[in-house]
Every structure is written in structure tokens, then in C-alpha cells.
Design a protein around this motif. Structure first.
Motif, short mmCIF file in Angstrom:
data_model
loop_
_atom_site.label_atom_id
_atom_site.label_comp_id
_atom_site.label_asym_id
_atom_site.label_seq_id
_atom_site.Cartn_x
_atom_site.Cartn_y
_atom_site.Cartn_z
N LEU A 86 0.83 -1.21 0.00
CA LEU A 86 0.00 0.00 0.00
C LEU A 86 0.86 1.26 0.00
N TRP A 104 -6.16 8.35 -0.21
CA TRP A 104 -7.14 7.29 0.06
C TRP A 104 -6.43 5.97 0.36
N VAL A 105 -5.42 5.64 -0.43
CA VAL A 105 -4.66 4.41 -0.20
C VAL A 105 -3.96 4.47 1.15
N ASN A 108 -6.39 4.14 4.11
CA ASN A 108 -6.83 2.76 4.34
C ASN A 108 -5.77 1.98 5.11
N THR A 153 -5.69 -4.59 1.64
CA THR A 153 -4.71 -4.40 0.56
C THR A 153 -5.23 -4.94 -0.76
N VAL A 156 -8.01 -2.69 -2.14
CA VAL A 156 -7.49 -1.43 -2.67
C VAL A 156 -6.81 -1.65 -4.03
N LEU A 210 -12.62 0.03 4.76
CA LEU A 210 -12.74 0.40 3.34
C LEU A 210 -13.96 1.29 3.10
N THR A 214 -13.51 5.42 2.36
CA THR A 214 -13.96 5.87 1.04
C THR A 214 -15.10 6.87 1.16
#
Length: 269
Positions: A86, A104-105, A108, A153, A156, A210, A214
Motif C-alpha cells: 500500500l 485514500w490508499v 486505508n 490491501t 485497494v 474500506l 472511502t
């Protein structure tokens, strides 16, 4: 035409927001129910956990080569590996200018790590104990960090690939991601360091993270994730296609000629 497109865009964003919120809420309800059953030592769940863990432990104890292979799979799919993946994805997205998507990644990964730690402390469940253990892990058992990290992971990475591949590619990506998540979760049970309900809880916790992350990003920067996805798709297209394709949001030459013909016809009338 512009009003119609704008309304459709807003409606699509609302649908995505509701979907993400529903994912987070649904997983939170199921996680809360499972945590309540675990802390109450509900007999059917305890019996199920012990039966699965006991049978797999006996097999692992008697087949050392098989156990070593399972341990290797578990180590490869560990939390450190997943967070490194990630981090690499977030760093690359940041470098190409997709800053919201990179955030965003990263969010998370960070929220998943913090949430895993907080949930383990809150429930404080003991790990399985055997007279002849074949593996060892520290900390509380519920939820499984491996299961949670791998689910976040893989989800994503599939999300980042989703608009870059066709239907066959999406099917393959989902199949590989699903097999990876299931395999990593199973290795933790087979090694006797987690109960089956710990693994299920890890997957549910991943769904909470998640969906919540989001939805939060969509509320903070409406439409920014979709714009960054389009930007990444444009930047990663083959150079020949980029040279001949019109810029994003602009019509092609044929569309311009068609629009001009329509306007000229309307003026003559």
C-alpha cells in the motif's frame, strides 16, 4: 446537455456514497454481533472454533513439511508485506499527481493498522493454546491482523486496477485477490495462532475500514477520487493513444465536425 451530465454525475456520487456507507455500517453490525458472541463465550461458536483449530493443529503437528510451507505463505502475506504494498502504491500515485487517490490508499493502510490495534485491545481475546504448538504469535487474537490487512490491501489494489482492465481482467483480479485473502486467513487457523472467528472478524473489520475511509474521502472531496482515477488512466495509457486521443473533457475531431455541421444546418433553417 450540461445540466443532464451534471445531474447524472451528482447522482452517481450519491450512489457511491450510499454504497460505501452501507458497506461500513453492515460490516460494523456483523462485527459487533460477532464480538458480542466471542466475549460472551457463546457455546456453539466456541465449539466451532475449537473443532476447526484442533483438527488443523493435529494435521500441522504431524506434517512438518506441510506446516513449513503454510508458515512461509503466512509470512509472505503478513501485515508488513501488505502495508509495504500500500505504501508503494500511495507513493506512486502521489508522484503522478493523483494526490487524493494516494491519500485514500494511505488512509486505508493507516486506519486499518490503528483500528486493528484498538480492536485487539478492546476485545483482548486469548489465542489458541496447544501442548505442542507449531507456530507462535504475540498479542491478542481478535481480530486477525493478517486477515484484516490482506483484505484491505487486495481490495485497494483491485480498486486501482478496476478501470484499467476489461471484464476478463476484472474477473481475474477479483479471483486472485479472493484466493489470496482466503489463503492467508486459512494459514493463520492452520498454524494454530487464530480462531476461525478471528479471521472472519478481520475480514469484517476490513470492510468497515474500506467503506468508512472511502465515504469520508467522498464527503471531503466530492468526485475527487473519480477524477484522480481518470487522471491515472490517462497518464498510463500507451503514448501513441495519448498523442492521438483528445484531452479529457474535449470532443474529438469527428465530434467537432459533427457539431459544426449541426450548427450550420440550424443557422440555414
Amino acid at each position: 446537455m450540461h445540466l443532464t451530465n451534471s445531474w447524472a454525475s451528482v447522482t452517481a456520487r450519491h450512489r457511491r456514497l450510499l454504497r460505501d456507507a452501507a458497506l461500513a455500517l453492515g460490516c460494523a453490525v456483523l462485527f459487533g454481533l460477532l464480538a458480542a458472541l466471542v466475549t460472551a463465550h457463546w457455546h456453539p461458536l466456541d465449539r466451532f472454533d475449537r473443532a476447526w483449530s484442533g483438527e488443523l493443529h493435529v494435521y500441522a503437528r504431524d506434517h512438518r513439511i506441510w506446516t513449513a510451507a503454510v508458515q512461509t505463505l503466512s509470512d509472505i502475506g503478513g501485515t508488513v508485506t501488505m502495508r509495504v504494498l500500500l505504501a508503494l502504491a500511495a507513493g506512486w500515485l502521489w508522484l503522478v499527481g493523483a494526490r487524493v487517490l494516494a491519500g485514500w490508499v494511505a488512509a486505508n493502510a493507516l486506519v486499518g493498522w490503528g483500528g486493528q490495534w484498538a480492536l485487539k485491545v478492546a476485545v483482548d481475546r486469548r489465542r489458541p493454546e496447544f501442548d505442542t504448538p507449531v507456530s507462535h504469535a504475540d498479542g491478542a487474537s481478535f481480530p486477525s491482523g493478517h486477515a484484516m490487512a490482506s483484505a484491505i490491501t487486495c481490495a485497494v489494489l483491485v480498486g486501482l486496477l478496476w478501470y484499467r482492465v476489461d471484464r476478463r481482467g476484472r474477473t481475474a483480479a477479483c479471483a486472485v485477490a479472493g484466493a489470496t485473502v482466503l489463503t492467508i486467513g486459512w494459514t493463520r487457523i492452520a498454524l494454530g495462532v487464530h480462531w476461525p472467528s478471528d479471521v472472519v472478524a478481520g475480514w469484517l473489520a476490513a470492510g468497515i475500514v474500506l467503506g468508512a475511509v472511502t465515504a469520508a474521502v467522498e464527503l471531503w472531496r466530492p468526485g475527487a477520487l473519480a477524477r484522480d482515477v481518470r487522471k491515472v488512466n490517462w497518464l498510463t495509457r500507451p503514448r501513441v493513444q495519448r498523442d492521438f486521443a483528445p484531452p479529457l473533457g474535449q470532443p474529438s475531431g469527428e465530434e467537432e465536425r459533427f457539431d459544426g455541421s449541426v450548427r450550420q444546418g440550424a443557422e440555414r433553417q
